[in-house]
Each structure stands twice: as C-alpha cells, then as structure tokens.
Write a protein that holds these residues in place. Structure first.
Motif, PDB file in Angstrom:
ATOM      1  N   UNK A  89       0.811  -1.224   0.000  1.00 49.05           N
ATOM      2  CA  UNK A  89       0.000   0.000   0.000  1.00 49.05           C
ATOM      3  C   UNK A  89       0.840   1.268   0.000  1.00 49.05           C
ATOM      4  N   UNK A  90       1.947   1.279   0.732  1.00 49.58           N
ATOM      5  CA  UNK A  90       2.763   2.493   0.842  1.00 49.58           C
ATOM      6  C   UNK A  90       3.303   2.917  -0.527  1.00 49.58           C
ATOM      7  N   UNK A  91       3.682   1.954  -1.355  1.00 52.96           N
ATOM      8  CA  UNK A  91       4.238   2.260  -2.676  1.00 52.96           C
ATOM      9  C   UNK A  91       3.225   2.974  -3.570  1.00 52.96           C
ATOM     10  N   UNK A  92       1.936   2.727  -3.346  1.00 55.48           N
ATOM     11  CA  UNK A  92       0.905   3.290  -4.225  1.00 55.48           C
ATOM     12  C   UNK A  92       0.778   4.798  -4.108  1.00 55.48           C
ATOM     13  N   UNK A  93       1.303   5.380  -3.030  1.00 54.10           N
ATOM     14  CA  UNK A  93       1.200   6.838  -2.852  1.00 54.10           C
ATOM     15  C   UNK A  93       2.577   7.498  -2.770  1.00 54.10           C
ATOM     16  N   UNK A  94       3.605   6.762  -3.142  1.00 52.73           N
ATOM     17  CA  UNK A  94       4.970   7.303  -3.054  1.00 52.73           C
ATOM     18  C   UNK A  94       5.160   8.534  -3.926  1.00 52.73           C
ATOM     19  N   UNK A  95       4.334   8.685  -4.973  1.00 49.85           N
ATOM     20  CA  UNK A  95       4.491   9.805  -5.915  1.00 49.85           C
ATOM     21  C   UNK A  95       3.757  11.070  -5.465  1.00 49.85           C
ATOM     22  N   UNK A  96       3.045  11.006  -4.351  1.00 51.05           N
ATOM     23  CA  UNK A  96       2.203  12.140  -3.944  1.00 51.05           C
ATOM     24  C   UNK A  96       2.918  13.076  -2.973  1.00 51.05           C
ATOM     25  N   UNK A  97       4.148  13.429  -3.276  1.00 50.76           N
ATOM     26  CA  UNK A  97       4.885  14.365  -2.422  1.00 50.76           C
ATOM     27  C   UNK A  97       4.254  15.750  -2.522  1.00 50.76           C
ATOM     28  N   UNK A  98       4.117  16.421  -1.390  1.00 48.58           N
ATOM     29  CA  UNK A  98       3.478  17.739  -1.391  1.00 48.58           C
ATOM     30  C   UNK A  98       4.256  18.757  -2.218  1.00 48.58           C
ATOM     31  N   UNK A  99       5.578  18.636  -2.271  1.00 47.06           N
ATOM     32  CA  UNK A  99       6.363  19.590  -3.063  1.00 47.06           C
ATOM     33  C   UNK A  99       5.914  19.593  -4.524  1.00 47.06           C
ATOM     34  N   UNK A 100       5.605  18.423  -5.054  1.00 42.08           N
ATOM     35  CA  UNK A 100       5.130  18.334  -6.436  1.00 42.08           C
ATOM     36  C   UNK A 100       3.770  19.007  -6.580  1.00 42.08           C
ATOM     37  N   UNK A 101       2.901  18.820  -5.606  1.00 40.28           N
ATOM     38  CA  UNK A 101       1.566  19.438  -5.649  1.00 40.28           C
ATOM     39  C   UNK A 101       1.692  20.954  -5.594  1.00 40.28           C
ATOM     40  N   UNK A 102       2.554  21.461  -4.700  1.00 40.05           N
ATOM     41  CA  UNK A 102       2.764  22.912  -4.609  1.00 40.05           C
ATOM     42  C   UNK A 102       3.215  23.476  -5.953  1.00 40.05           C
ATOM     43  N   UNK A 103       4.198  22.817  -6.551  1.00 34.60           N
ATOM     44  CA  UNK A 103       4.744  23.310  -7.825  1.00 34.60           C
ATOM     45  C   UNK A 103       3.687  23.299  -8.923  1.00 34.60           C
ATOM     46  N   UNK A 104       2.854  22.269  -8.958  1.00 32.20           N
ATOM     47  CA  UNK A 104       1.798  22.201  -9.970  1.00 32.20           C
ATOM     48  C   UNK A 104       0.760  23.302  -9.764  1.00 32.20           C
ATOM     49  N   UNK A 105       0.404  23.558  -8.507  1.00 33.26           N
ATOM     50  CA  UNK A 105      -0.561  24.616  -8.207  1.00 33.26           C
ATOM     51  C   UNK A 105      -0.023  25.971  -8.655  1.00 33.26           C
ATOM     52  N   UNK A 106       1.219  26.250  -8.302  1.00 34.95           N
ATOM     53  CA  UNK A 106       1.836  27.515  -8.700  1.00 34.95           C
ATOM     54  C   UNK A 106       1.911  27.625 -10.225  1.00 34.95           C
ATOM     55  N   UNK A 107       2.198  26.520 -10.884  1.00 35.87           N
ATOM     56  CA  UNK A 107       2.278  26.515 -12.346  1.00 35.87           C
ATOM     57  C   UNK A 107       0.919  26.862 -12.966  1.00 35.87           C
ATOM     58  N   UNK A 108      -0.171  26.297 -12.429  1.00 34.01           N
ATOM     59  CA  UNK A 108      -1.508  26.613 -12.945  1.00 34.01           C
ATOM     60  C   UNK A 108      -1.811  28.110 -12.782  1.00 34.01           C
ATOM     61  N   UNK A 109      -1.488  28.654 -11.606  1.00 38.10           N
ATOM     62  CA  UNK A 109      -1.734  30.083 -11.384  1.00 38.10           C
ATOM     63  C   UNK A 109      -0.897  30.935 -12.336  1.00 38.10           C
ATOM     64  N   UNK A 110       0.373  30.560 -12.493  1.00 39.07           N
ATOM     65  CA  UNK A 110       1.267  31.347 -13.352  1.00 39.07           C
ATOM     66  C   UNK A 110       0.787  31.361 -14.792  1.00 39.07           C
ATOM     67  N   UNK A 111       0.280  30.239 -15.271  1.00 39.16           N
ATOM     68  CA  UNK A 111      -0.206  30.172 -16.651  1.00 39.16           C
ATOM     69  C   UNK A 111      -1.397  31.097 -16.858  1.00 39.16           C
TER      70      UNK A 111
END
Length: 417
Positions: free
Chosen positions: A368-390
């Motif tokens: 189960x732990x491996x299934x969410x290994x990609x959900x680091x908050x740093x990635x989410x922050x960067x994606x959110x900022x990218x959407x706003x910047x666009x």
C-alpha cells in the motif's frame, strides 16, 4: 502561438517569482475537514516558496485567535452557519468590500476554494476588476443533497456550481475521473491538481502497541478502522454491516471510528462495543492510522477522499468503492481492493475476504505504501503555482483561448470578463 506572443509571455515571468495570491475560502485550519487540511498545506507551501497570500474567509463559530505564518494576511468576513455542519459558517456576499480591498492593493490572481456566496462575490469582483481568477472543485454538493432531504435541489445546485466555476479561467480538480465527469456535465477550463500526502507523518512506523492495547487488541488481532466525519453522506451504515460480518467470523476483531459528527450517537448505539476516538490530529492521528489493519471507505460522495492516501501511506489494507482517490491510486488486488460502485454486498464480501485471509491482508499492507509514493506535497505545490502562473501569463498577455493552445505544452482557456 507565434514568436511575438512567446516573447510577450516571457516578459511577465519576473513578477511570478513572488506572486500576491488572494485565496477565498469558507474553511481553513484549525477546522478539521479534507478541504481545510488540503488548503492549509497549499498555503503553507506557497508562503515557503516566497509568495504572499491574502486569506479571505468568514470568522468561524467559537473561533479563537491563532498564529499565522509570515506572508499570510488574513481578512475575516461575517458568515452564517452551514446547514448540518454547525461548526462551519459560509461567507455572506461581499463584492463591494472585496472590490475596495483589491482596488487598494491588487493581487496577481484570485483563487476561490469554496462555492458559497463569498466565493461567488469574489469571482464577480475579480471579473469586474479584470483580475485573473481560478477555482478549485473540492466537494460534490449535488451528491450530498439527497442525504439531507434536498434531492429536489440536485439539478439547481449542479447548475449553480457549473456557472460559478465556468466564470473562472481554470478550475482545479483532484482526479482524472472527476475531470471527465465534470466535462460531460458542461464544466470548462479544467486542470488536474492531485492532492499530496505527508508520508513523513503517515507511515507504518507510527504503529503503536500501546494504543492497540488500549483498544483491547493484541499484536495479531484484527483492527478495522474508519477515519473521517461521522455523517450521513459517508455511508457508514455499510461499515457497520461489514464489521458485523467480520466479527461473526472473528470475535476478537475490533472496530475503531476516528472522527466526529452528527451520526456519532446513532453509531454508538448501533456499535456499543466499538471504539470512538473522536477527532485526532498530527502524530496522534498518524498513530491511530498505523495501528489499524483494515481500512474501510464506503463513501460515494467524495471528490477525492484524503483519508484514502493517508491510510495507504500508513500501511493499511484499504477496501473502497472504485471512485475518487481510491480509483486513481489503487490497483485492486495488489495494494488495495476496489469494489463496483453501488454494490453493497460486494463491499461487505470484499471486506470479509480481506479480514479472513491473513496472506492477502499482509500482501496488501506491504504494497500500500508504494501506491502513494508519488504524492509528495512539493510536487503538488509546484503544480498549483504553475496553474496560477499560466493563468496570469495568459491574462497579462491578453491572449484568447485559441492563442493559448500548446502554451508550455498545455492548453489554458480564458473566460470572457
């Protein structure tokens, strides 16, 4: 997009190194719900990256002052209680006040988190002032309505939500399935923004023998866990039925409810031998997760369901309907179990199957732990900022929706003001 437009967009890049973002919401920590906790993490991430956040929200009932991070300016408005959620309040219409507020110090972008009158006012004020405006789709209110005797209002609620979000230049949604569903219902300008999970907090290492002992569970005893608001829309009657089936096969099994809400008295009456832990936060919440074995999530009203990735990160075997976060994250039979939507008997049978097959349970918990290994908050922050910047780039460059096709490899649509 031609070279001149590319250069025009690039000319605005320096100002995005430090954005001033007005965030409008009806819920924020220390309130305990998925929207508040997600937004709290995003705001923290924005500030840590050097951006300034103006947080506009209603003053909540029995609210006491609490410290805010440097970089957050808090603007409190009046509000009224949310039906069936006595501890929350929705903001009242505030277009004139917001126009005056933003007229004296313009934000680079307005982001609307919740869809009440305050959110509608914020979008109206932003459009009037030609400010870039985005939104998030967090809660399926039209799905909640039948649980509170408001089924007749399902279509009008959906119409209201669609109109509100379509007045923004981008609506961020947490899963691909939800994007497809909303698109089929006429929603526009949708952007994918998943939610993160704090894997440093939620971890199998937080398992507590002492806590399990207080529950009356030995090392090898089955602990069935539910985390979340104890309310009608969470479909908790199915948890009760599932646990009864498990308990009939394994009388040593324990049932633990973590959370609170209006359904708690009825659940306590129906499950007098269960443990009701109430609301838990931080390390205490992490210990409660990791000290369970089987996590049941029967809700059909979620846009995401933050508790699912938290349970997976904590090393639990998760049984959920095939929707929202579970559908996005779980490979059924490998790192969790997915059940056909609306099949209650299948849910009960699947929960019983996992609970009575030790090797299956261990295998799911291991993976189960491996299934969410990609959900680091740093990635989410960067994606959110990218959407706003666009969206800011497109607004400042004065581009039309057609001009933005292929912008940085993505499409950004702009609603006419």
């Amino acid at each position: 997009m031609n070279l001149a437009q590319d250069l025009l967009i690039e000319s605005f890049a320096p100002q995005l190194n430090s954005m001033r973002i007005a965030v409008v919401t009806e819920t924020f920590p220390p309130e305990v719900n998925g929207v508040a906790m997600t937004l709290g993490r995003i705001v923290e991430g924005l500030v840590c990256r050097g951006h300034t956040v103006q947080l506009v929200r209603p003053r909540q009932l029995r609210e006491t002052s609490h410290p805010m991070l440097n970089g957050i300016e808090e603007i409190l408005s009046s509000g009224l209680p949310v039906p069936a959620y006595a501890d929350l309040r929705f903001g009242l219409p505030s277009k004139r006040r917001l126009s005056k507020l933003w007229g004296s110090h313009r934000p680079d972008v307005v982001h609307v988190v919740t869809e009440g009158p305050l959110g509608w006012s914020a979008i109206a004020a932003a459009r009037k002032m030609q400010l870039p405006v985005t939104s998030s789709f967090h809660t399926n209110f039209q799905s909640y309505s039948p649980h509170y005797g408001l089924g007749l209002f399902k279509k009008p609620i959906d119409s209201y939500l669609r109109k509100l979000h379509n007045r923004t230049q981008a609506t961020m949604v947490p899963t691909r399935a939800l994007m497809q569903d909303l698109q089929s219902r006429g929603y526009q300008n949708l952007k994918l923004l998943s939610r993160g999970v704090a894997s440093d907090l939620f971890s199998p290492t937080k398992r507590s023998a002492d806590l399990r002992s207080r529950w009356g569970a030995g090392d090898d005893d089955m602990v069935v866990l539910v985390v979340g608001r104890l309310a009608k829309e969470k479909n908790l009657g199915l948890v009760v039925e599932s646990f009864r089936a498990i308990h009939a096969h394994n009388p040593a099994a324990k049932m633990v409810f973590v959370g609170d809400g209006p359904l708690r008295p009825a659940l306590q009456a129906a499950c007098p031998c269960s443990i009701f832990a109430g609301n838990r936060q931080g390390e205490d919440l992490a210990a409660h997760y990791a000290s369970g074995d089987l996590f049941l999530f029967p809700s059909l009203t979620e846009t995401y369901g933050n508790v699912v990735p938290e349970a997976l990160a904590s090393g639990l075997a998760v049984v959920s309907y095939a929707c929202a976060a579970a559908l996005e994250l779980i490979t059924s039979g490998t790192d969790g179990m997915l059940v056909s939507v609306d099949s209650e008997q299948e849910f009960i049978d699947t929960a019983l199957s996992v609970a009575t097959q030790p090797e299956l349970l261990k295998g799911l918990k291991r993976s189960s732990v491996k299934s969410v290994a990609h959900l680091a908050w740093d990635t989410i922050f960067d994606n959110f900022i990218d959407h706003l910047a666009r969206v800011i780039h497109v607004s400042n460059a004065g581009l039309s929706a057609d001009d933005t096709n292929g912008f940085a490899g993505k499409s950004v649509s702009q609603t006419n003001a």
